[in-house]
Design an enzyme around this catalytic site. Structure first.
Site, PDB file in Angstrom:
ATOM      1  N   ASN A   9      54.298  37.690  10.904  1.00  8.34           N
ATOM      2  CA  ASN A   9      53.319  38.694  10.484  1.00  8.34           C
ATOM      3  C   ASN A   9      52.759  39.364  11.737  1.00  8.34           C
ATOM      4  O   ASN A   9      51.965  38.772  12.458  1.00  8.34           O
ATOM      5  CB  ASN A   9      52.195  37.986   9.694  1.00  8.34           C
ATOM      6  CG  ASN A   9      51.056  38.931   9.333  1.00  8.34           C
ATOM      7  OD1 ASN A   9      51.164  40.150   9.509  1.00  8.34           O
ATOM      8  ND2 ASN A   9      49.962  38.372   8.835  1.00  8.34           N
ATOM      9  N   LYS A  11      50.779  41.830  11.963  1.00 10.71           N
ATOM     10  CA  LYS A  11      49.434  42.396  11.773  1.00 10.71           C
ATOM     11  C   LYS A  11      49.396  43.824  12.335  1.00 10.71           C
ATOM     12  O   LYS A  11      50.405  44.521  12.255  1.00 10.71           O
ATOM     13  CB  LYS A  11      48.393  41.465  12.398  1.00 10.71           C
ATOM     14  CG  LYS A  11      48.573  40.020  11.898  1.00 10.71           C
ATOM     15  CD  LYS A  11      47.457  39.098  12.239  1.00 10.71           C
ATOM     16  CE  LYS A  11      47.752  37.711  11.670  1.00 10.71           C
ATOM     17  NZ  LYS A  11      46.696  36.749  11.882  1.00 10.71           N
ATOM     18  N   GLU A 178      47.499  28.895   4.829  1.00  5.85           N
ATOM     19  CA  GLU A 178      46.964  29.279   6.131  1.00  5.85           C
ATOM     20  C   GLU A 178      45.468  28.957   6.182  1.00  5.85           C
ATOM     21  O   GLU A 178      44.643  29.764   5.720  1.00  5.85           O
ATOM     22  CB  GLU A 178      47.157  30.777   6.370  1.00  5.85           C
ATOM     23  CG  GLU A 178      48.607  31.220   6.372  1.00  5.85           C
ATOM     24  CD  GLU A 178      48.802  32.517   7.145  1.00  5.85           C
ATOM     25  OE1 GLU A 178      49.533  32.488   8.124  1.00  5.85           O
ATOM     26  OE2 GLU A 178      48.195  33.537   6.781  1.00  5.85           O
ATOM     27  N   GLY A 184      44.720  32.500  14.523  1.00  9.72           N
ATOM     28  CA  GLY A 184      44.364  33.231  15.736  1.00  9.72           C
ATOM     29  C   GLY A 184      43.397  32.486  16.645  1.00  9.72           C
ATOM     30  O   GLY A 184      42.832  33.068  17.566  1.00  9.72           O
TER      31      GLY A 184
END
Ligand code: 13P
Length: 269
Positions: A9, A11, A178, A184
């Protein structure tokens, strides 16, 4: 041998030109060897504007696929800024994330909206990756199971078993656990905790759709080369949904290669 689902991903990162350079590099490094359709499925989730060029750059070999980070639940109309599932499908996109925690927390996607998007994705012939996970406060308050159950059950309310028929190797849907506190932050969930929630998720899926129903379950949240072997060796973790480490081909593929290396050396679990 376990088939690994390695999903990236991106983002809001990478210009189309950077996305194409990534694809070229990725294709060079995934020729043969450990990379075949029985051992791995890779999916890239670029920003909307890069989906078409990325999909066009990828061969139709069943190993690497292109997806979207989100999609809207109506076909067309006055929804400024939205992109429909059919539009995604029309440019060759095969997968779509729904319910990512950043969509939920920043853009206000509710459980009900996530459910509508999930249904629409399936109707449009896309493979949805249903993302869910608890906050740190919820985990510390002992609410993880409750939150996971709520998110999953409300997302697949009203779905028919025929719509999700596919299984663990050729899925019609994937789940991606997740935990929000691991996204992050550099702090991944302990492999045993991730395994526990993934096993719970699989049980809920089977409870809802029947004992023969199954799908791959990914773990996401600070997955990198150094922790992938431990995470991916757990029985209910079929793959990884990767953010930061998916932005460079080397660190992205390293997640899979480290797992395979550890496995070949017999050093996990
Ligand atoms: P990180 O791998 O950067 O923690 O992001 C995880 C994620 O949100 C993937 O969807």
């Amino acid at each position: 041998m376990k088939k690994v689902f390695l999903y990236g991903n991106w983002k809001m990162n990478m210009l189309p030109v950077e996305a194409l350079a990534f694809c070229n590099d990725l294709l060079t490094r995934t020729k043969g060897g450990l990379y075949n359709a029985a051992s791995i499925e890779i999916a890239l989730f670029p920003a909307y504007i890069s989906i078409a060029p990325v999909v066009q750059a990828l061969p139709d070999d069943g190993i690497i696929r292109g997806g979207a980070q989100d999609g809207w639940f109506e076909d067309r109309g006055a929804y400024t800024g939205a992109v429909s599932m059919d539009m995604l499908r029309s440019v060759g996109c095969t997968h779509v994330l729904v319910g990512h925690s950043e969509r939920r927390s920043i853009f206000g996607d509710t459980d009900a909206l996530v459910g509508r998007k999930l249904r629409k994705a399936l109707n449009a012939g896309l493979v949805p990756v249903l993302c869910y996970g608890e906050t740190l406060e919820e985990r510390e308050a002992g609410l993880t199971t409750k939150v996971i159950e709520r998110q999953l059950k409300s997302a697949w309310e009203g779905l028919d078993v025929a719509e999700i028929a596919g299984g663990r190797l050729t899925p019609a849907i994937l789940l991606a656990y997740e935990p929000i506190w691991a996204i992050g932050t550099g702090r991944n969930a302990r492999p045993e905790d991730a395994q526990e929630v993934c096993a719970l998720s699989r049980n809920l899926f089977k409870e809802r759709f029947g004992p023969d129903a199954d799908c791959p379950i990914l773990y996401g949240g600070s997955v990198k080369e150094s922790n992938s072997a431990e995470l991916l060796s757990r029985p209910d973790i079929d793959g990884a949904l990767v953010g930061g480490a998916s932005l460079k081909v080397e660190s992205f593929l390293g997640i899979y290669e480290n797992y395979r290396r550890a496995q070949a050396e017999g050093g996990i679990m």
